[in-house]
Design a protein around this motif. Structure first.
Motif, PDB file in Angstrom:
ATOM      1  N   ARG A  36       4.317   9.323 -10.571  1.00 35.12           N
ATOM      2  CA  ARG A  36       5.652   8.071 -10.402  1.00 35.12           C
ATOM      3  C   ARG A  36       5.938   7.346 -10.187  1.00 35.12           C
ATOM      4  O   ARG A  36       6.428   6.797 -10.119  1.00 35.12           O
ATOM      5  CB  ARG A  36       5.832   9.228 -12.350  1.00 35.12           C
ATOM      6  N   ARG A  37       7.240   8.451  -9.806  1.00 36.32           N
ATOM      7  CA  ARG A  37       7.028   8.051  -8.293  1.00 36.32           C
ATOM      8  C   ARG A  37       7.127   7.710  -7.437  1.00 36.32           C
ATOM      9  O   ARG A  37       7.263   6.253  -6.876  1.00 36.32           O
ATOM     10  CB  ARG A  37       8.599   9.550  -7.743  1.00 36.32           C
ATOM     11  N   ILE A  38       6.304   7.249  -6.968  1.00 40.87           N
ATOM     12  CA  ILE A  38       5.492   7.043  -5.529  1.00 40.87           C
ATOM     13  C   ILE A  38       4.902   5.457  -6.114  1.00 40.87           C
ATOM     14  O   ILE A  38       4.535   4.637  -5.427  1.00 40.87           O
ATOM     15  CB  ILE A  38       4.051   7.700  -4.992  1.00 40.87           C
ATOM     16  N   ILE A  39       4.220   5.384  -7.769  1.00 43.53           N
ATOM     17  CA  ILE A  39       3.990   4.444  -8.128  1.00 43.53           C
ATOM     18  C   ILE A  39       5.003   3.469  -8.168  1.00 43.53           C
ATOM     19  O   ILE A  39       4.525   1.962  -8.162  1.00 43.53           O
ATOM     20  CB  ILE A  39       3.262   4.828  -9.190  1.00 43.53           C
ATOM     21  N   ALA A  40       6.031   3.671  -8.461  1.00 45.56           N
ATOM     22  CA  ALA A  40       7.332   2.836  -8.661  1.00 45.56           C
ATOM     23  C   ALA A  40       7.878   2.262  -6.783  1.00 45.56           C
ATOM     24  O   ALA A  40       7.958   1.470  -7.258  1.00 45.56           O
ATOM     25  CB  ALA A  40       8.525   3.539  -9.033  1.00 45.56           C
ATOM     26  N   GLU A  41       7.876   3.042  -6.203  1.00 43.48           N
ATOM     27  CA  GLU A  41       8.158   3.103  -4.658  1.00 43.48           C
ATOM     28  C   GLU A  41       7.690   2.042  -4.615  1.00 43.48           C
ATOM     29  O   GLU A  41       7.189   0.778  -4.042  1.00 43.48           O
ATOM     30  CB  GLU A  41       7.636   4.365  -3.717  1.00 43.48           C
ATOM     31  N   GLU A  42       5.752   1.864  -4.473  1.00 38.27           N
ATOM     32  CA  GLU A  42       4.888   1.185  -4.174  1.00 38.27           C
ATOM     33  C   GLU A  42       4.395   0.153  -5.206  1.00 38.27           C
ATOM     34  O   GLU A  42       3.978  -1.364  -4.468  1.00 38.27           O
ATOM     35  CB  GLU A  42       3.296   1.644  -3.831  1.00 38.27           C
ATOM     36  N   THR A  43       4.898  -0.201  -5.501  1.00 38.49           N
ATOM     37  CA  THR A  43       5.119  -1.223  -6.360  1.00 38.49           C
ATOM     38  C   THR A  43       6.183  -2.026  -6.637  1.00 38.49           C
ATOM     39  O   THR A  43       5.981  -2.891  -6.220  1.00 38.49           O
ATOM     40  CB  THR A  43       4.542  -0.901  -8.554  1.00 38.49           C
ATOM     41  N   ALA A  44       7.646  -1.767  -6.720  1.00 37.65           N
ATOM     42  CA  ALA A  44       8.342  -2.836  -5.741  1.00 37.65           C
ATOM     43  C   ALA A  44       8.078  -3.266  -3.975  1.00 37.65           C
ATOM     44  O   ALA A  44       9.146  -4.015  -3.976  1.00 37.65           O
ATOM     45  CB  ALA A  44       9.299  -1.405  -5.826  1.00 37.65           C
ATOM     46  N   ASN A  45       7.814  -2.208  -3.122  1.00 38.23           N
ATOM     47  CA  ASN A  45       7.007  -2.516  -2.245  1.00 38.23           C
ATOM     48  C   ASN A  45       6.391  -3.875  -1.812  1.00 38.23           C
ATOM     49  O   ASN A  45       6.279  -3.510  -0.719  1.00 38.23           O
ATOM     50  CB  ASN A  45       7.016  -1.581  -0.321  1.00 38.23           C
ATOM     51  N   ARG A  46       5.385  -3.544  -3.131  1.00 38.08           N
ATOM     52  CA  ARG A  46       3.957  -4.156  -2.593  1.00 38.08           C
ATOM     53  C   ARG A  46       3.193  -3.515  -2.214  1.00 38.08           C
ATOM     54  O   ARG A  46       2.530  -4.025  -0.706  1.00 38.08           O
ATOM     55  CB  ARG A  46       4.397  -5.854  -2.406  1.00 38.08           C
ATOM     56  N   GLY A  47       3.053  -2.517  -2.126  1.00 34.72           N
ATOM     57  CA  GLY A  47       2.366  -1.326  -1.014  1.00 34.72           C
ATOM     58  C   GLY A  47       1.099  -1.060  -1.765  1.00 34.72           C
ATOM     59  O   GLY A  47       1.237  -1.712  -2.976  1.00 34.72           O
ATOM     60  N   ASN A  48       0.418  -0.526  -1.005  1.00 33.78           N
ATOM     61  CA  ASN A  48      -1.377  -0.463  -1.503  1.00 33.78           C
ATOM     62  C   ASN A  48      -1.425   1.534  -1.996  1.00 33.78           C
ATOM     63  O   ASN A  48      -2.983   1.637  -2.147  1.00 33.78           O
ATOM     64  CB  ASN A  48      -2.364  -0.644  -0.563  1.00 33.78           C
ATOM     65  N   ALA A  49      -0.833   2.674  -1.240  1.00 31.13           N
ATOM     66  CA  ALA A  49      -0.624   3.981  -1.614  1.00 31.13           C
ATOM     67  C   ALA A  49      -0.556   3.815  -3.379  1.00 31.13           C
ATOM     68  O   ALA A  49       0.099   4.608  -3.805  1.00 31.13           O
ATOM     69  CB  ALA A  49       0.372   4.345  -1.219  1.00 31.13           C
ATOM     70  N   LEU A  50      -1.473   3.454  -4.145  1.00 34.45           N
ATOM     71  CA  LEU A  50      -1.775   3.499  -5.452  1.00 34.45           C
ATOM     72  C   LEU A  50      -3.344   4.019  -6.124  1.00 34.45           C
ATOM     73  O   LEU A  50      -4.103   3.399  -5.003  1.00 34.45           O
ATOM     74  CB  LEU A  50      -1.372   2.371  -6.074  1.00 34.45           C
ATOM     75  N   PRO A  51      -2.715   4.392  -7.109  1.00 32.33           N
ATOM     76  CA  PRO A  51      -4.129   5.007  -7.388  1.00 32.33           C
ATOM     77  C   PRO A  51      -5.285   4.473  -7.834  1.00 32.33           C
ATOM     78  O   PRO A  51      -6.334   4.812  -7.621  1.00 32.33           O
ATOM     79  CB  PRO A  51      -3.960   6.411  -8.379  1.00 32.33           C
ATOM     80  N   TRP A  52      -5.051   2.981  -8.221  1.00 36.99           N
ATOM     81  CA  TRP A  52      -6.134   2.761  -7.901  1.00 36.99           C
ATOM     82  C   TRP A  52      -6.121   1.296  -6.844  1.00 36.99           C
ATOM     83  O   TRP A  52      -7.367   0.466  -7.558  1.00 36.99           O
ATOM     84  CB  TRP A  52      -5.751   1.208  -9.200  1.00 36.99           C
ATOM     85  N   ARG A  53      -5.840   1.279  -6.067  1.00 43.97           N
ATOM     86  CA  ARG A  53      -6.190   0.904  -4.792  1.00 43.97           C
ATOM     87  C   ARG A  53      -6.591   1.425  -3.120  1.00 43.97           C
ATOM     88  O   ARG A  53      -7.366   1.464  -3.223  1.00 43.97           O
ATOM     89  CB  ARG A  53      -4.736   0.100  -4.716  1.00 43.97           C
ATOM     90  N   ASP A  54      -5.955   2.582  -3.472  1.00 48.85           N
ATOM     91  CA  ASP A  54      -6.112   3.304  -2.337  1.00 48.85           C
ATOM     92  C   ASP A  54      -5.590   5.031  -2.176  1.00 48.85           C
ATOM     93  O   ASP A  54      -4.608   5.379  -2.554  1.00 48.85           O
ATOM     94  CB  ASP A  54      -5.398   2.560  -0.978  1.00 48.85           C
ATOM     95  N   LEU A  55      -6.390   5.663  -3.288  1.00 48.68           N
ATOM     96  CA  LEU A  55      -6.387   6.938  -3.576  1.00 48.68           C
ATOM     97  C   LEU A  55      -5.847   7.976  -2.910  1.00 48.68           C
ATOM     98  O   LEU A  55      -4.992   8.658  -2.685  1.00 48.68           O
ATOM     99  CB  LEU A  55      -7.182   7.486  -4.587  1.00 48.68           C
TER     100      LEU A  55
END
Length: 180
Positions: A36-55
């Motif tokens: 959940r913390r990673i998703i919040a950080e990646e979403t805020a920074n428009r990153g790709n390390a999201l489970p639905w983009r780059d698991l």
């Protein structure tokens, strides 16, 4: 082994976060789920390390965060409860990529021998902006974890399907019984 570091794991949407909120309200230290913390950080920074983009990238970040969380909590007095832990991320990465990361990492970074497993609970399962997968993948995740934790010599205690208050009582009672 770090006897005060306790993992709460199991099925997504099974009530882990509610249980941990109750334990925190009772004065215990709680470490929020890395995912959940990673998703919040990646979403805020428009990153790709999201489970639905780059698991795989997401899981590598979860492993690094779980190791850092473990190190930060080691040596603390009393109980520290983790919403998931290193075993969850390492086992998922190993299953996804075949990389043999589980045993080396999870042997080097142990938690309390007794861990608590949240079973699948369809009646309370919901998706949200961070949990986009359905109930069937959540059950598959649970089944992987239900075999992985015992294989790593953890004593798995299945949590009852009941209120967060009753679950917190159950966890604290089980830990107190083990220590006596």
């Amino acid at each position: 082994m770090n006897e005060g570091l306790v993992v709460i794991s199991g099925c997504s949407g099974g009530g882990k976060s509610s249980l941990l909120a109750e334990l925190k309200a009772r004065g215990h230290r709680v470490v929020e789920e890395p995912g959940r913390r990673i998703i919040a950080e990646e979403t805020a920074n428009r990153g790709n390390a999201l489970p639905w983009r780059d698991l795989a990238a997401f899981l590598r970040r979860a492993i690094a965060m779980a190791i850092a969380d473990h190190a930060a909590a080691a040596g603390s007095a009393g109980w520290t409860f983790f919403d998931r832990g290193l075993v969850d991320a390492a086992s998922a990465l190993q299953e996804l990529t075949g990389e043999q990361v589980l045993h080396p990492l999870c042997t080097a970074h142990r938690y309390h021998r007794q861990m608590f497993m949240v079973p699948p609970w369809a009646e309370i399962y919901v998706t949200d902006t961070d949990r986009r997968h359905g109930f069937e993948p959540a059950v598959a995740e649970y089944q992987r974890l239900a075999t992985t934790y015992p294989a790593l010599s953890y004593d798995v205690v299945l949590l009852p399907k009941t209120s967060s208050v009753a679950r917190a009582d159950f966890v604290l009672s089980a830990l107190a019984e083990r220590d006596h």
